[in-house]
Each structure stands twice: as structure tokens, then as C-alpha cells.
Design a protein around this motif. Sequence first.
Motif, short mmCIF file in Angstrom:
data_model
loop_
_atom_site.label_atom_id
_atom_site.label_comp_id
_atom_site.label_asym_id
_atom_site.label_seq_id
_atom_site.Cartn_x
_atom_site.Cartn_y
_atom_site.Cartn_z
N TYR A 276 49.74 39.26 39.17
CA TYR A 276 48.87 40.13 39.95
C TYR A 276 48.41 39.47 41.25
CZ TYR A 276 47.94 44.22 37.03
OH TYR A 276 48.03 45.42 36.36
N ALA A 277 48.97 38.32 41.59
CA ALA A 277 48.51 37.59 42.76
C ALA A 277 48.66 38.38 44.05
CB ALA A 277 49.25 36.26 42.88
N TYR A 278 49.61 39.31 44.08
CA TYR A 278 49.83 40.11 45.30
C TYR A 278 48.62 41.00 45.61
CZ TYR A 278 50.69 44.01 42.13
OH TYR A 278 50.55 44.97 41.17
N ALA A 279 47.77 41.23 44.64
CA ALA A 279 46.63 42.13 44.83
C ALA A 279 45.33 41.40 45.11
CB ALA A 279 46.45 43.03 43.61
N GLU A 280 45.36 40.07 45.13
CA GLU A 280 44.13 39.34 45.41
C GLU A 280 43.67 39.56 46.85
OE1 GLU A 280 44.63 35.24 44.56
OE2 GLU A 280 44.62 35.50 42.38
N GLY A 281 42.37 39.39 47.05
CA GLY A 281 41.86 39.50 48.41
C GLY A 281 40.69 40.45 48.49
N VAL A 282 40.37 40.88 49.71
CA VAL A 282 39.24 41.76 49.97
C VAL A 282 39.76 43.11 50.46
CG1 VAL A 282 37.12 42.09 51.29
CG2 VAL A 282 37.79 39.78 50.54
N ASP A 283 39.35 44.16 49.77
CA ASP A 283 39.80 45.51 50.07
C ASP A 283 38.64 46.28 50.69
OD1 ASP A 283 41.41 47.69 50.17
OD2 ASP A 283 41.86 47.76 48.03
N ARG A 284 38.86 46.86 51.88
CA ARG A 284 37.84 47.68 52.54
C ARG A 284 38.37 49.09 52.69
NH1 ARG A 284 37.77 42.86 55.23
NH2 ARG A 284 39.29 43.65 56.74
N LEU A 285 37.59 50.07 52.23
CA LEU A 285 38.00 51.47 52.26
C LEU A 285 36.94 52.31 52.96
CD1 LEU A 285 39.18 51.81 48.53
CD2 LEU A 285 40.64 51.50 50.54
N TYR A 286 37.41 53.29 53.73
CA TYR A 286 36.53 54.23 54.42
C TYR A 286 36.99 55.64 54.06
CZ TYR A 286 35.90 49.94 57.10
OH TYR A 286 35.67 48.63 57.45
N LYS A 287 36.05 56.47 53.60
CA LYS A 287 36.42 57.78 53.08
C LYS A 287 35.63 58.89 53.75
CE LYS A 287 37.47 55.95 48.46
NZ LYS A 287 37.17 56.06 47.01
#
Length: 428
Positions: A276-287
Amino acid sequence: MLRPYLVVISLLMSVSVLGADTEGVRLLKSGQFIAARDFYQEVYDVGGSSEEDQFNYAMSLYQTQAYEEAKTRLVALIEPENNSVRVLFALAVIEQTLENYEAALDLFSTVYESGDAEFASLALVKIGELEENFAPVSPLFGFISVAAGRSDDVEYLDSTQLSGVRDDFHEMTAAVSWEGRIAKKHSLLIEAMAYKRSYATEKNQDFAVYSIALDHQHLSFGGDIAWQLGHEKSYAGSQQYLSTDFFSVGFSRDFLGARLGVAVEKKIHDSPTIDYAYAEGVDRLYKISCQGRLGELMHYYMTYTYGELDRTPWQILGDSVTAPPTTLDQSSIRTNLSVGLSYDLTAAITVFVDADVGERTYDNFLSGDDVATYDKHDKNADVSLTVVRNWGQAMDVYVSYSYGKKDSTIDVYDYNVSVVKMGLSKQF
């Protein structure tokens, strides 16, 4: 219980008798509520009472603490095709006096959504009071669903693209959620879901997720401000799982018959496994969202999402011990538009149509055992049709068909998929 609502009821009476000048009105305005009650009782008994007289009779009953009888009189005044806003507001005040807080909140919400110039703002204040002070019973909700179906172009069940292959499957899903008030305007939400799909010729798909979140809602600027802080953990089988901490804040309000909303969400992903390393990090979403009704039988929703995932840089060792490591600065940008309609064919049968269109762009995408990197651009278009038949006792039978078209600059991610399934779900 009487005094906190005296000003509100006085306003209701003044509106209801506007332009009238009768003995009953005089008695009400002068605070002689028992005499007013007796006056309107006599008018009611002889059968000559108008709608205004009946409303004033209910107000006099309320002021003499005959709450249940006042409620009965007001309910009799409600007309399905032309509900009087003042009647609904007065009925909500009585429900609040009787400590029927959920019923009061529903009625005040109906008055607020009506947009009435005289009562909508008053209803908004009352909603705020109820949501701040009313601690509801903690609800427990869940469902179990069992389904069977067929799928084609099954992707990556065995790390291999099976283009054109059709495969039978069966699946089971169980979910439960609990929410309880822990302080004014704050509630704790706990949710858990487990999903398992077994294919006839391929590996099983297992997925489980739980989340714990602290919710906050506040009425302001004519709408709702809400934020959520929590932790989520998902498990996808074979000891592969992903932990996520998240925070979101949003604002929504009614406008021209629809509910409009905006929200910002931040997720911090951490994976202890390389899978699952490809999904690590910081996710920012605007809706941006919109939902509402089209007539009496149809509901719709629309959500547009823009986001970016900044991945944690990876350190890949070179071919020799003297070769420097390679840093892969990965990120992805995604946009997605979701729309949906639901239509009540009958009281027991509902049809749902949902569609999604989106794009994702990856920089320095890591692919294959040779750790080669690519700039990857994906597009997706998905549509689904579901028919649900309610069987009573919170039991549903459903049939669904979904089709998805996946386009990618990397061939192995370029495929189409269709799924047909029939299922049974039970709520509790």
C-alpha cells in the motif's frame, strides 16, 4: 415550561388575529387566557368557528397548559396541500414544550425550509436551541447484504489482467454505525464495515474499514457549519492495511429549493506494508455539492471533487552498493463529478441511477518490478442502475447493473468492466 415560549406564542397570536377585533382576541391580547379559552370553546361548540377562531382556541389552550388538546386542535388545521406555516410553527413549539424534541426539530426544519418571511428566521433560532441543548438517544444502525452476480474483465485479482473473462461471484457486506452526543453540539461517530467477494476462478476480495470521528455542527450564516476529526483504518486481506487520520470542514445551506454545500477535507495516509506504499502521503480534497427534489417523487444529487495526493518520497536503491538511491517524488491530481437520481415508482419500489466521470494524473508513477517510472493519466466513466423493492420490516431486495470504462496511458490499466448482481439486505 410556559414562560420560555410566551414571546413566541404572543407573536403567533398577533399574526393570527391581524385586522380582527373580537371578544376572544381582546381576551388573548390582555392575557386573560382562561376566559379566552372559555370564549372559543363556546364558539367551537356552536359550530361557527373559523380557521382563525380554531387557531386562537389552540393558543388559549396552550397558554392554560392544555398542551395535548392544543396539539390536537392544531393538527386538525393542517391541510396536506396547503400547510399553514404558522400552524406548523405553533405545533413545533408545543412539541418542544412536551419534550418531544425530535418531532419539534422536524417541524421547525419544515418551517425553515419553507422560507416564510415571518417564521423561517424564528425557526432557525429554535433549531439552534434544540441542537445545542437536546441530547438525543444514541442510535444504532446497521445492515447485512448478501448478493450474487457476474463480472467481466476482472482486473488484478491475481496480479494479471483478465481481459474478456467472465466470472461468477457472491458477496456479503455487513456494516454498523453508532452515534452518541458527548457534549453540546458535539457527537462521537463510530462506523465499521466488512466486505467479502468470492469469485469462482480467482482470488477472493476482502475489505474491512472502521472509523472513529468527532462531529461538530453549528448553525450560522443561514446554514450549517460542520467539522469532523477522526481516524480510519482499512484492511484489504493478506496483512495489507492503511491507516488514515482525517479532518474535514464544510458549510451547507438551502438556496432556491436545493441544498448547496462546500467542504474541504485533509487525509494523512500511512501504510506499514509495501503493497500500500503507493497510497502514503497527504490527501487534500475540495468538494462542491448540491441536492434537492424534482417534484414529489424524484431526488437528485451532484458532487464535484478536486484533490491532490502528495506522496511520501520513496528511496529506491541502485544496482550496486555504491549507486546513490533514487527519490521518486510522486503526486497525483484527481477530479471527479458524481451525479445521481432516485425515483419512487411506487411506495415500495425505488429506482436509482448513478454516474461518475473523473480523471487522475500521476507524476513519476512507479510501475513493475523494474521500478520504472511513468507519467500516468487515467480517465474513468461509470454508470449504474439499481432497482430496490422494499419487502417490509426494513428488508430490501435489489437488482443492479453497472458498467465502467477505464482509459489509461498505461495499457495494463486500460479496460472495461461490467457487473450484474441481485441481492437481499436487512436493516436493523
